[in-house]
Design a protein around this motif. Structure first.
Motif, PDB file in Angstrom:
ATOM      1  N   ASP A 147      56.300  -2.308  54.920  1.00 60.46           N
ATOM      2  CA  ASP A 147      55.613  -3.211  55.786  1.00 60.46           C
ATOM      3  C   ASP A 147      54.495  -2.260  56.336  1.00 60.46           C
ATOM      4  O   ASP A 147      53.372  -2.793  56.659  1.00 60.46           O
ATOM      5  N   GLN A 185      61.372  -3.062  54.589  1.00 59.85           N
ATOM      6  CA  GLN A 185      61.143  -2.174  55.825  1.00 59.85           C
ATOM      7  C   GLN A 185      60.822  -0.832  55.533  1.00 59.85           C
ATOM      8  O   GLN A 185      61.603  -0.017  54.638  1.00 59.85           O
ATOM      9  N   SER A 241      57.320  -3.694  63.138  1.00 60.28           N
ATOM     10  CA  SER A 241      57.594  -3.249  61.963  1.00 60.28           C
ATOM     11  C   SER A 241      58.661  -2.178  61.666  1.00 60.28           C
ATOM     12  O   SER A 241      59.079  -1.584  62.708  1.00 60.28           O
ATOM     13  N   ASN A 259      54.802  -9.399  60.642  1.00 61.71           N
ATOM     14  CA  ASN A 259      53.674  -8.485  61.552  1.00 61.71           C
ATOM     15  C   ASN A 259      52.446  -8.882  60.992  1.00 61.71           C
ATOM     16  O   ASN A 259      52.360  -9.072  59.993  1.00 61.71           O
ATOM     17  N   SER A 265      53.752  -4.584  67.556  1.00 61.26           N
ATOM     18  CA  SER A 265      54.424  -4.430  66.217  1.00 61.26           C
ATOM     19  C   SER A 265      55.936  -4.414  66.337  1.00 61.26           C
ATOM     20  O   SER A 265      56.550  -3.647  67.550  1.00 61.26           O
TER      21      SER A 265
END
Length: 259
Positions: A226, A188, A106, A171, A104
């Motif tokens: 996210d 985010q 993120s 993602n 990931s």
């Protein structure tokens, strides 16, 4: 009839030119344009926006991805984009694709990510750019489950203009194709790593340290992040830019001008 040139698609990553993720991404992207691969000759994860200024850069022609042009670069992911745009290519690419990362990127991870830094560099160069990451760190990760979504995101990004200086941070949760709920365009999440350094000893009895820690999401109930999207079966798309200015505090800090 006038011949329409296919878009030039620059593909890079931070896991290295031999990683399965970039092989998959280059193959999917080849449906939409002419593929140019310039990627690190070794893994460069966690390099952020690092560039090489105190040592030499080398590039070597390779043939791992059936691309029209393909080079392994001794530098960082950002070096790869700079080298491709300013030296290897005769014209600017139509889009930069970075990934697919094994793991990931993120939330706060975007700061440390070589994958996303390559995409951000593409945006700084004035080119639409996307960083792709799959939430699976295994080298045998199955990227094919998300092929339909990766294809559509590339296709839509080529059709529709991205704002200048903005790239996409995509993602993908580790799911089977049938279990994806779709795509969420989100922000985010506010999260961080609670870190510690484990002290260990090498075979000669000398101390060394290994960075470890735990990822903490400070707003797990927020539906527009996210982290929430990934946890709930969605592919997250976050518009990302290099401008780190805290714009809403500019007025609050005007008192410094009176000092």
């Amino acid at each position: 009839m006038e011949k329409v040139e296919r878009p030039i698609i620059l593909v890079t990553n931070d896991d290295g030119i031999f990683a399965p993720g970039i092989t998959f991404l280059a193959k999917v992207a080849s449906k939409f344009g002419r593929i140019v691969v310039v990627a690190p000759d070794k893994p460069q994860s966690g390099m952020g926006h690092a560039i090489t200024i105190n040592s030499t850069l080398r590039i070597q022609k390779t043939n791992h991805h059936n691309a029209e042009i393909e080079y392994a670069c001794s530098g960082t992911p950002v070096d790869c984009v700079k080298m491709a745009v300013n030296h290897i290519l005769k014209k600017r690419p139509d889009i930069v694709l970075s990934g697919i990362n094994h793991g990931s990127n993120s939330s706060i991870n975007v700061i440390y990510s070589g994958t996303m830094s390559a995409a951000i560099e593409g945006a700084l160069e004035g080119t639409p750019s996307i960083g792709f990451s799959l939430c699976d760190y295994a080298m045998e990760a199955d990227f094919s489950q998300a092929e339909k979504f990766v294809s559509k995101i590339i296709e839509e990004s080529l059709k529709n203009k991205m704002p200048k200086g903005v790239c996409l941070n995509v993602n993908i949760p580790k799911l089977k194709e049938a279990d994806f709920k779709g795509i969420k365009v989100v922000r985010q999440a506010r999260a961080n790593w609670v870190e510690r350094f484990e002290e260990r000893k090498d075979p000669y009895g000398r101390e060394y340290y290994w960075l470890t820690g735990e990822f903490v999401n400070f707003e797990p109930e927020s539906l527009d992040t996210d982290e929430w999207a990934l946890k709930n079966g969605y592919i997250s798309v976050v518009p990302t830019q290099a401008d780190l200015t805290a714009h809403k505090y500019l007025t609050d800090l005007k008192h410094f001008e009176k000092i």
